[in-house]
Design a protein around this motif. Structure first.
Motif, PDB file in Angstrom:
ATOM      1  N   ARG A  74      42.581  35.732  43.874  1.00 34.74           N
ATOM      2  CA  ARG A  74      42.080  36.593  44.960  1.00 34.74           C
ATOM      3  C   ARG A  74      42.257  38.060  44.626  1.00 34.74           C
ATOM      4  O   ARG A  74      41.742  38.922  45.328  1.00 34.74           O
ATOM      5  N   ARG A  75      43.001  38.359  43.570  1.00 33.25           N
ATOM      6  CA  ARG A  75      43.215  39.747  43.165  1.00 33.25           C
ATOM      7  C   ARG A  75      42.253  40.184  42.067  1.00 33.25           C
ATOM      8  O   ARG A  75      42.440  41.241  41.470  1.00 33.25           O
ATOM      9  N   ARG A  94      31.997  39.252  41.486  1.00 33.73           N
ATOM     10  CA  ARG A  94      32.101  39.526  42.916  1.00 33.73           C
ATOM     11  C   ARG A  94      32.122  41.027  43.155  1.00 33.73           C
ATOM     12  O   ARG A  94      32.850  41.766  42.504  1.00 33.73           O
ATOM     13  N   TYR A  95      31.301  41.462  44.092  1.00 31.04           N
ATOM     14  CA  TYR A  95      31.236  42.883  44.425  1.00 31.04           C
ATOM     15  C   TYR A  95      32.357  43.225  45.399  1.00 31.04           C
ATOM     16  O   TYR A  95      32.520  42.579  46.432  1.00 31.04           O
ATOM     17  N   VAL A  96      33.133  44.219  45.052  1.00 30.77           N
ATOM     18  CA  VAL A  96      34.265  44.643  45.882  1.00 30.77           C
ATOM     19  C   VAL A  96      33.987  46.059  46.383  1.00 30.77           C
ATOM     20  O   VAL A  96      34.165  47.028  45.648  1.00 30.77           O
ATOM     21  N   PRO A  97      33.501  46.209  47.624  1.00 27.78           N
ATOM     22  CA  PRO A  97      33.307  47.565  48.154  1.00 27.78           C
ATOM     23  C   PRO A  97      34.664  48.248  48.329  1.00 27.78           C
ATOM     24  O   PRO A  97      35.663  47.602  48.629  1.00 27.78           O
ATOM     25  N   GLY A  98      34.675  49.513  48.161  1.00 28.85           N
ATOM     26  CA  GLY A  98      35.922  50.248  48.342  1.00 28.85           C
ATOM     27  C   GLY A  98      36.076  51.306  47.275  1.00 28.85           C
ATOM     28  O   GLY A  98      35.302  51.389  46.306  1.00 28.85           O
ATOM     29  N   GLU A 148      41.071  47.210  48.206  1.00 26.85           N
ATOM     30  CA  GLU A 148      40.660  46.549  49.446  1.00 26.85           C
ATOM     31  C   GLU A 148      41.752  46.825  50.473  1.00 26.85           C
ATOM     32  O   GLU A 148      42.754  46.127  50.537  1.00 26.85           O
ATOM     33  N   GLY A 149      41.561  47.852  51.275  1.00 27.69           N
ATOM     34  CA  GLY A 149      42.655  48.262  52.152  1.00 27.69           C
ATOM     35  C   GLY A 149      43.777  48.810  51.287  1.00 27.69           C
ATOM     36  O   GLY A 149      43.620  49.793  50.586  1.00 27.69           O
ATOM     37  N   TYR A 324      35.330  45.700  56.286  1.00 23.10           N
ATOM     38  CA  TYR A 324      35.228  44.289  56.569  1.00 23.10           C
ATOM     39  C   TYR A 324      35.463  43.993  58.044  1.00 23.10           C
ATOM     40  O   TYR A 324      34.857  43.093  58.600  1.00 23.10           O
ATOM     41  N   ASP A 325      36.360  44.741  58.679  1.00 23.87           N
ATOM     42  CA  ASP A 325      36.604  44.497  60.098  1.00 23.87           C
ATOM     43  C   ASP A 325      35.336  44.673  60.918  1.00 23.87           C
ATOM     44  O   ASP A 325      35.149  44.029  61.940  1.00 23.87           O
TER      45      ASP A 325
END
Length: 557
Positions: A74-75, A94-98, A148-149, A324-325
């Motif tokens: 997951r990391r 996987r695209y990771v927005p941020g 991510e956060g 994401y929220d």
């Protein structure tokens, strides 16, 4: 890797993916945001044109795909598709927005305390997942870590190698970033697991200080400082300083193994004095040609035992950012979903992340913080209840407009986040959001009315019970207000209400003094309204009299 988006030529597709925006570039290729119709966005790495005709480059890419497709963590931004031998070879992850760690530190400042320990261990967990399949990442640096956060996600395996692969390209160029390459690589030796540990430490040092540990300037000068071990860790959290110093040792054998690094971090997280790290033994690495069913753990020389220690970062997941929220789909809006995950707020205020691959992953929030969240929410609910008790009509009108505003804002943020995930960040995003605001206000009205009517129905049911029990008007209004508030919090479409409220309350609960002051002020407001209602009875402004005021039953005041 650079991070400034730049739109590719319109209509350009690779492997069936429409390229929406340019995310960055590295030595071997350019990374785009891509998407197939009806599917989630992905990050697509396309080989540069001068490399496409190089069969050796394609073979390297095929080897990376073969090994890295087995990485599951997951990391990590894992591989979801690839075609090394296509007309345009590519790898989709996987695209990771941020923001990248580099940009996150520039905007938010260096990480400290528990946030830094959490970051370091999560990054170590990602590195361990790579090593467990016999691969070295070889390019860990701030721009290859997306936040991510407060949780790091390791990306860009463009320089990863199966451990027995050559360390130099066919042209003889050294691959990597000087300030984050281990000294042995600069001397021309093969990379090992200890090399990745060195890069891990340099990245953690940047996260904790906001500076490259070996400084800036000409590459030759930076590489010379790396070889000599001349780093600057001033300002780094004292709890992390000894570990990072050992992991940045110029000699590979003097660095702790990755297992020892994570054990040290686990001790820090548990409040125990860290165990001293033993020198790293000669790493034993599984080649991609070995038995894939039993990979050997790099740095230990033995297969993982069934009773391996569960590290603290394996047990809980950090909250995702507001992006994401906002992208919840249970309200019927046009919100998207996070690649591979969806989120929902649980009754105790924590967040559950539902992953198609890993199953539910629930945020583990300390009990004290959960209690503080609950007390603040109770205080806010107390204001709504006391307001309805003291001035029913005015309070209901204020609650209606507040809920309408919050839900409309949530819809607008969700829509903006969905657009950003499809085609990247644009300079006109703020203007577009402003122009679309009236539509979101109008669209949010329907759901607000449904939620309000639902809550009023619950309040009416309790009003009948109070009427039948001959309860006083003030007490009845208090019961009705409490029932109405609970219905509002858990009614249909309330996710768009709870999400922005939690976004304000949850960070506040992590700040002891600020939380106490704000919660006491809110509770004092609720107490004042309640006392006023008890002293003089309810105020029915703008009406002159209470509803059903001509009806009297024994026991009513």
């Amino acid at each position: 890797m650079t991070t400034s988006p730049k739109a590719p030529p319109p209509g350009l597709t690779v492997g069936g993916y429409a390229l929406r925006a340019r995310l960055g570039e590295g030595g071997m290729g350019v990374v785009h945001l891509g998407q197939k119709p009806g599917e989630r966005p992905v990050a697509i790495k396309v080989l540069r044109p001068h490399i496409v005709g190089d069969d050796e480059a394609r073979r390297r890419l095929a080897r990376e795909v073969s090994s890295l497709s087995r990485v599951r963590s997951r990391r990590i931004a894992e591989i979801v598709d690839a075609d090394p031998w296509g007309e345009i070879p590519f790898v989709a992850t996987r695209y990771v927005p941020g923001l990248s760690l580099h940009d996150h530190v520039q905007e938010e400042g260096p990480l400290t305390g528990d946030d830094l320990v959490w970051f370091a261990d999560c990054l170590g967990e990602a590195l361990e997942a790579v090593h467990d399949v016999g691969v070295l990442h070889r390019d860990i640096k701030p721009s290859n870590v997306i936040m991510e956060g407060r949780t790091p996600i390791l990306i860009d395996f463009g320089l990863a190698r199966v451990a027995d692969d050559s360390r130099i390209t066919m042209t003889g160029w050294l691959l990597g970033t000087p300030g984050y390459l281990a000294p042995e690589i600069l001397y021309g030796d093969d990379a090992t697991a200890a090399s990745d540990v060195h890069a891990w430490a340099a990245t953690v040092a940047f996260a904790g200080t906001g500076r490259a540990p070996f400084g800036r300037g000409p590459s030759v000068a930076v590489m010379d400082r790396v070889r000599r071990g001349e780093h600057d860790l001033s300002g780094l959290d004292p709890a992390m300083l000894p570990l990072v110093e050992e992991a940045l040792a110029p000699a590979a054998e003097d660095r702790p193994s990755l297992d020892e690094v994570r054990d040290w971090l686990e001790d820090l997280a548990g409040g125990r004095p860290p165990r001293p790290a033993a020198p790293m033994t000669q790493p034993m690495v599984t080649s991609m040609y070995d038995d894939l069913a039993a990979p050997t753990r790099i740095g230990t020389g033995v297969a993982p035992a069934a009773e391996d220690t569960v590290h603290w970062s394996d047990e809980w997941s950090s909250p995702l950012d507001d992006f994401y929220d906002d992208r919840l789909t249970q309200d019927g809006g046009d919100a998207g979903t996070e690649p591979h995950r969806q989120t929902r707020v649980l009754p105790d205020g924590t967040t559950e992340y539902v992953s198609s691959e890993y199953g539910p992953v629930r945020e583990r929030v300390p009990a004290g913080e959960r209690l503080r969240r609950a007390l603040t929410l109770l205080a806010v609910g107390g204001v709504a209840t006391a307001g309805i008790t003291f001035a029913p009509y005015v309070a209901l009108a204020a609650i209606f407009f507040t809920v309408w505003l919050l839900r409309s804002g949530s819809r607008a943020a969700a829509s903006a986040g969905n657009r950003r995930s499809r085609r990247g960040i644009k300079w006109y995003d703020g203007i577009q959001l402003l122009l679309a605001a009236p539509w979101h206000v109008l669209a949010g009205l329907g759901g607000t009315l449904v939620l309000l009517l639902w809550s009023l129905g619950i309040g009416a049911a309790f009003a009948l019970l109070c009427f039948a029990a001959s309860v006083s008007i003030t007490t009845s209004l208090a019961v009705i207000g409490a029932a109405f508030t609970i219905g509002l919090w858990w009614g249909p479409g309330s996710e768009r209400l709870r999400s922005p409220v939690h976004r304000a309350v949850d960070p506040l609960a992590r700040r002891g003094v600020a939380w106490l002051l704000v919660t006491l002020m809110v509770a004092a407001g609720a107490s004042f309204l309640g006392a006023a209602a008890s002293a003089q009875g309810p105020v029915w402004t703008p009406d002159d009299s209470a509803p059903l005021s001509d009806v009297r039953l024994p026991g009513w005041l």
